[in-house]
Design a protein around this motif. Structure first.
Motif, PDB file in Angstrom:
ATOM      1  N   ALA A  45     -70.172 -23.235  37.120  1.00  0.00           N
ATOM      2  CA  ALA A  45     -69.160 -23.971  37.869  1.00  0.00           C
ATOM      3  C   ALA A  45     -69.810 -24.890  38.893  1.00  0.00           C
ATOM      4  O   ALA A  45     -69.413 -26.055  39.053  1.00  0.00           O
ATOM      5  CB  ALA A  45     -68.205 -22.996  38.561  1.00  0.00           C
ATOM      6  N   ALA A  46     -70.840 -24.391  39.596  1.00  0.00           N
ATOM      7  CA  ALA A  46     -71.524 -25.203  40.603  1.00  0.00           C
ATOM      8  C   ALA A  46     -72.202 -26.413  39.978  1.00  0.00           C
ATOM      9  O   ALA A  46     -72.133 -27.530  40.514  1.00  0.00           O
ATOM     10  CB  ALA A  46     -72.546 -24.350  41.353  1.00  0.00           C
ATOM     11  N   GLU A  47     -72.857 -26.219  38.830  1.00  0.00           N
ATOM     12  CA  GLU A  47     -73.525 -27.335  38.160  1.00  0.00           C
ATOM     13  C   GLU A  47     -72.509 -28.316  37.584  1.00  0.00           C
ATOM     14  O   GLU A  47     -72.712 -29.539  37.632  1.00  0.00           O
ATOM     15  CB  GLU A  47     -74.437 -26.798  37.058  1.00  0.00           C
ATOM     16  CG  GLU A  47     -75.148 -27.868  36.241  1.00  0.00           C
ATOM     17  CD  GLU A  47     -76.079 -28.738  37.061  1.00  0.00           C
ATOM     18  OE1 GLU A  47     -76.343 -29.881  36.644  1.00  0.00           O
ATOM     19  OE2 GLU A  47     -76.552 -28.287  38.134  1.00  0.00           O
ATOM     20  N   MET A  48     -71.417 -27.814  37.052  1.00  0.00           N
ATOM     21  CA  MET A  48     -70.391 -28.680  36.489  1.00  0.00           C
ATOM     22  C   MET A  48     -69.809 -29.610  37.551  1.00  0.00           C
ATOM     23  O   MET A  48     -69.556 -30.792  37.304  1.00  0.00           O
ATOM     24  CB  MET A  48     -69.294 -27.816  35.854  1.00  0.00           C
ATOM     25  CG  MET A  48     -68.385 -28.553  34.896  1.00  0.00           C
ATOM     26  SD  MET A  48     -67.199 -27.429  34.108  1.00  0.00           S
ATOM     27  CE  MET A  48     -68.293 -26.390  33.153  1.00  0.00           C
ATOM     28  N   VAL A  49     -69.611 -29.066  38.750  1.00  0.00           N
ATOM     29  CA  VAL A  49     -69.105 -29.875  39.859  1.00  0.00           C
ATOM     30  C   VAL A  49     -70.124 -30.947  40.246  1.00  0.00           C
ATOM     31  O   VAL A  49     -69.763 -32.101  40.512  1.00  0.00           O
ATOM     32  CB  VAL A  49     -68.766 -28.972  41.057  1.00  0.00           C
ATOM     33  CG1 VAL A  49     -68.508 -29.802  42.307  1.00  0.00           C
ATOM     34  CG2 VAL A  49     -67.565 -28.104  40.737  1.00  0.00           C
ATOM     35  N   LEU A  50     -71.402 -30.594  40.272  1.00  0.00           N
ATOM     36  CA  LEU A  50     -72.438 -31.574  40.608  1.00  0.00           C
ATOM     37  C   LEU A  50     -72.509 -32.676  39.553  1.00  0.00           C
ATOM     38  O   LEU A  50     -72.733 -33.848  39.882  1.00  0.00           O
ATOM     39  CB  LEU A  50     -73.794 -30.881  40.737  1.00  0.00           C
ATOM     40  CG  LEU A  50     -73.947 -29.943  41.945  1.00  0.00           C
ATOM     41  CD1 LEU A  50     -75.271 -29.198  41.866  1.00  0.00           C
ATOM     42  CD2 LEU A  50     -73.848 -30.707  43.256  1.00  0.00           C
ATOM     43  N   MET A  51     -72.319 -32.328  38.297  1.00  0.00           N
ATOM     44  CA  MET A  51     -72.321 -33.341  37.242  1.00  0.00           C
ATOM     45  C   MET A  51     -71.128 -34.278  37.385  1.00  0.00           C
ATOM     46  O   MET A  51     -71.238 -35.483  37.150  1.00  0.00           O
ATOM     47  CB  MET A  51     -72.332 -32.658  35.874  1.00  0.00           C
ATOM     48  CG  MET A  51     -73.591 -31.848  35.603  1.00  0.00           C
ATOM     49  SD  MET A  51     -73.549 -30.928  34.046  1.00  0.00           S
ATOM     50  CE  MET A  51     -73.721 -32.267  32.881  1.00  0.00           C
ATOM     51  N   LEU A  52     -69.999 -33.746  37.807  1.00  0.00           N
ATOM     52  CA  LEU A  52     -68.841 -34.604  38.071  1.00  0.00           C
ATOM     53  C   LEU A  52     -69.103 -35.493  39.276  1.00  0.00           C
ATOM     54  O   LEU A  52     -68.730 -36.678  39.275  1.00  0.00           O
ATOM     55  CB  LEU A  52     -67.601 -33.739  38.302  1.00  0.00           C
ATOM     56  CG  LEU A  52     -66.303 -34.491  38.598  1.00  0.00           C
ATOM     57  CD1 LEU A  52     -65.891 -35.342  37.402  1.00  0.00           C
ATOM     58  CD2 LEU A  52     -65.190 -33.511  38.969  1.00  0.00           C
ATOM     59  N   ARG A  53     -69.778 -34.946  40.284  1.00  0.00           N
ATOM     60  CA  ARG A  53     -70.134 -35.728  41.471  1.00  0.00           C
ATOM     61  C   ARG A  53     -71.054 -36.898  41.123  1.00  0.00           C
ATOM     62  O   ARG A  53     -71.017 -37.950  41.765  1.00  0.00           O
ATOM     63  CB  ARG A  53     -70.807 -34.792  42.487  1.00  0.00           C
ATOM     64  CG  ARG A  53     -71.093 -35.333  43.890  1.00  0.00           C
ATOM     65  CD  ARG A  53     -72.446 -36.032  44.032  1.00  0.00           C
ATOM     66  NE  ARG A  53     -73.519 -35.415  43.300  1.00  0.00           N
ATOM     67  CZ  ARG A  53     -74.375 -34.556  43.825  1.00  0.00           C
ATOM     68  NH1 ARG A  53     -74.287 -34.221  45.085  1.00  0.00           N
ATOM     69  NH2 ARG A  53     -75.363 -34.059  43.077  1.00  0.00           N
ATOM     70  N   ASP A  54     -71.871 -36.723  40.084  1.00  0.00           N
ATOM     71  CA  ASP A  54     -72.741 -37.806  39.644  1.00  0.00           C
ATOM     72  C   ASP A  54     -71.950 -38.961  39.029  1.00  0.00           C
ATOM     73  O   ASP A  54     -72.451 -40.081  38.951  1.00  0.00           O
ATOM     74  CB  ASP A  54     -73.758 -37.284  38.625  1.00  0.00           C
ATOM     75  CG  ASP A  54     -74.731 -36.273  39.242  1.00  0.00           C
ATOM     76  OD1 ASP A  54     -74.872 -36.277  40.482  1.00  0.00           O
ATOM     77  OD2 ASP A  54     -75.326 -35.484  38.479  1.00  0.00           O
ATOM     78  N   GLU A  55     -70.711 -38.667  38.581  1.00  0.00           N
ATOM     79  CA  GLU A  55     -69.871 -39.697  37.963  1.00  0.00           C
ATOM     80  C   GLU A  55     -68.967 -40.398  38.974  1.00  0.00           C
ATOM     81  O   GLU A  55     -68.815 -41.622  38.947  1.00  0.00           O
ATOM     82  CB  GLU A  55     -68.989 -39.076  36.875  1.00  0.00           C
ATOM     83  CG  GLU A  55     -69.698 -38.612  35.635  1.00  0.00           C
ATOM     84  CD  GLU A  55     -68.697 -38.171  34.580  1.00  0.00           C
ATOM     85  OE1 GLU A  55     -67.756 -38.934  34.298  1.00  0.00           O
ATOM     86  OE2 GLU A  55     -68.839 -37.049  34.074  1.00  0.00           O
ATOM     87  N   ILE A  56     -68.318 -39.616  39.832  1.00  0.00           N
ATOM     88  CA  ILE A  56     -67.324 -40.171  40.753  1.00  0.00           C
ATOM     89  C   ILE A  56     -67.603 -39.667  42.161  1.00  0.00           C
ATOM     90  O   ILE A  56     -68.352 -38.694  42.364  1.00  0.00           O
ATOM     91  CB  ILE A  56     -65.896 -39.781  40.330  1.00  0.00           C
ATOM     92  CG1 ILE A  56     -65.719 -38.255  40.332  1.00  0.00           C
ATOM     93  CG2 ILE A  56     -65.551 -40.366  38.974  1.00  0.00           C
ATOM     94  CD1 ILE A  56     -64.306 -37.807  40.023  1.00  0.00           C
ATOM     95  N   SER A  57     -66.981 -40.315  43.133  1.00  0.00           N
ATOM     96  CA  SER A  57     -67.158 -39.923  44.530  1.00  0.00           C
ATOM     97  C   SER A  57     -66.325 -38.676  44.830  1.00  0.00           C
ATOM     98  O   SER A  57     -65.120 -38.631  44.565  1.00  0.00           O
ATOM     99  CB  SER A  57     -66.724 -41.076  45.443  1.00  0.00           C
ATOM    100  OG  SER A  57     -66.815 -40.687  46.802  1.00  0.00           O
ATOM    101  N   LEU A  58     -66.982 -37.659  45.358  1.00  0.00           N
ATOM    102  CA  LEU A  58     -66.324 -36.398  45.682  1.00  0.00           C
ATOM    103  C   LEU A  58     -66.738 -35.934  47.064  1.00  0.00           C
ATOM    104  O   LEU A  58     -67.893 -36.121  47.470  1.00  0.00           O
ATOM    105  CB  LEU A  58     -66.694 -35.315  44.657  1.00  0.00           C
ATOM    106  CG  LEU A  58     -66.211 -35.472  43.217  1.00  0.00           C
ATOM    107  CD1 LEU A  58     -66.795 -34.370  42.352  1.00  0.00           C
ATOM    108  CD2 LEU A  58     -64.697 -35.464  43.144  1.00  0.00           C
ATOM    109  N   ASN A  59     -65.821 -35.300  47.758  1.00  0.00           N
ATOM    110  CA  ASN A  59     -66.140 -34.588  48.990  1.00  0.00           C
ATOM    111  C   ASN A  59     -66.223 -33.107  48.632  1.00  0.00           C
ATOM    112  O   ASN A  59     -65.205 -32.450  48.419  1.00  0.00           O
ATOM    113  CB  ASN A  59     -65.065 -34.837  50.053  1.00  0.00           C
ATOM    114  CG  ASN A  59     -65.353 -34.092  51.349  1.00  0.00           C
ATOM    115  OD1 ASN A  59     -66.508 -33.797  51.663  1.00  0.00           O
ATOM    116  ND2 ASN A  59     -64.317 -33.747  52.080  1.00  0.00           N
ATOM    117  N   LEU A  60     -67.445 -32.597  48.528  1.00  0.00           N
ATOM    118  CA  LEU A  60     -67.670 -31.258  47.992  1.00  0.00           C
ATOM    119  C   LEU A  60     -67.778 -30.218  49.099  1.00  0.00           C
ATOM    120  O   LEU A  60     -68.488 -30.405  50.088  1.00  0.00           O
ATOM    121  CB  LEU A  60     -68.950 -31.228  47.152  1.00  0.00           C
ATOM    122  CG  LEU A  60     -68.994 -32.105  45.909  1.00  0.00           C
ATOM    123  CD1 LEU A  60     -70.298 -31.890  45.160  1.00  0.00           C
ATOM    124  CD2 LEU A  60     -67.808 -31.835  45.012  1.00  0.00           C
TER     125      LEU A  60
END
Length: 267
Positions: A45-60
């Motif tokens: 889950a943590a890596e999946m979120v980081l991969m999404l962050r690489d695509e779009i702007s996220l406040n994690l």
């Protein structure tokens, strides 16, 4: 988009010897010397979120419900780019090992009282309770949809939407969904392992503070009534199946091994 990763930091029970499994009067095992770690689902889950962050702007943000020993697992995630790290410390008399309802209530209270999120991502289950219920209970409390078995996560063409791939018994489903929602990550080939932060990233993260909250800060004075009660703990012996070869000498044992167990394999 505000995205919250909710994780369970648990002791590595594989480090415990049989003699360490001595429950106290509250059926607690002393695991203070065991390192803290995430389940494979939480790492995915943590890596999946980081991969999404690489695509779009996220406040994690990353959140866990645990004692101070869990902070060693939060720091690497901060080094990897999670802007906020939050630890909710329950009272000592709250046993959360088999109590997903209380964990879900605390996460929901953080969402409602402290920091509103559009997406909350969780692993399917933890190392301790393995309840597989917390994401569903959280979604029910928030009134959000919950997607289970998530194995891929990406940005969708529609603005603000996500493309979620989930594994089912009949194959994979690809959904385009709009927040808010809860995602429960299962087995994922896309994010099978969590990336490792660099030394420089670790040094920067070491200076950042973890936000510490109590249930009182979240307007909770007691845990929700549970329907599961821990009545006892029993150590299970795990041994490989095998046959003990008896003999008066090493030569005799080797002869028995060759004659009785290896001879037929060579023919």
């Amino acid at each position: 988009m505000n995205l919250l990763l909710a994780i369970k930091v648990a002791p590595d029970l594989g480090m415990l010897a049989r003699s360490d499994w001595q429950p106290d009067e509250r059926l607690q095992i002393d695991t203070r010397f065991a390192r803290r770690q995430l389940s494979g689902y939480d790492e995915s889950a943590a890596e999946m979120v980081l991969m999404l962050r690489d695509e779009i702007s996220l406040n994690l943000s990353v959140l866990t419900v645990a004692d101070a020993m869990a902070e060693s697992a939060l720091k690497p995630l901060m080094a990897l780019g999670y802007q906020q790290a939050v630890r909710i410390e329950p009272p000592a008399d709250w046993d959360l090992r088999f109590n997903p309802a209380t964990v879900a209530a605390l996460v929901a209270a953080y969402q409602q009282q402290i920091a509103a999120q559009q997406v909350i991502v969780m692993g399917a289950q933890s190392l301790e309770g393995q309840n597989n219920q917390t994401p569903l209970m959280l979604a029910e409390r928030l009134g959000w949809p919950c997607i289970t078995g998530v194995c891929q996560l990406a940005a969708a063409e529609q603005a603000g939407a996500l493309r979620v791939t989930r594994q089912t018994a009949y194959g994979q489903e690809v959904l385009t969904v709009m927040p808010p929602l809860v995602l429960a990550v299962g087995n994922s080939q896309q994010a099978s392992a969590l990336r490792v932060p660099t030394l420089q990233q670790k040094l920067v993260a070491a200076k950042r503070q973890i936000q510490r909250l109590s249930p009182t800060d979240l307007m909770m004075t007691e845990p929700p009534a549970g329907d599961v009660y821990l009545c006892g703990l029993t150590y299970l012996e795990h041994r490989r199946a095998g046959i003990l070869i008896e003999g008066d000498s090493v030569e005799q044992k080797v002869q028995l091994l060759c004659q009785d167990y290896l001879r037929d394999r060579g023919t």
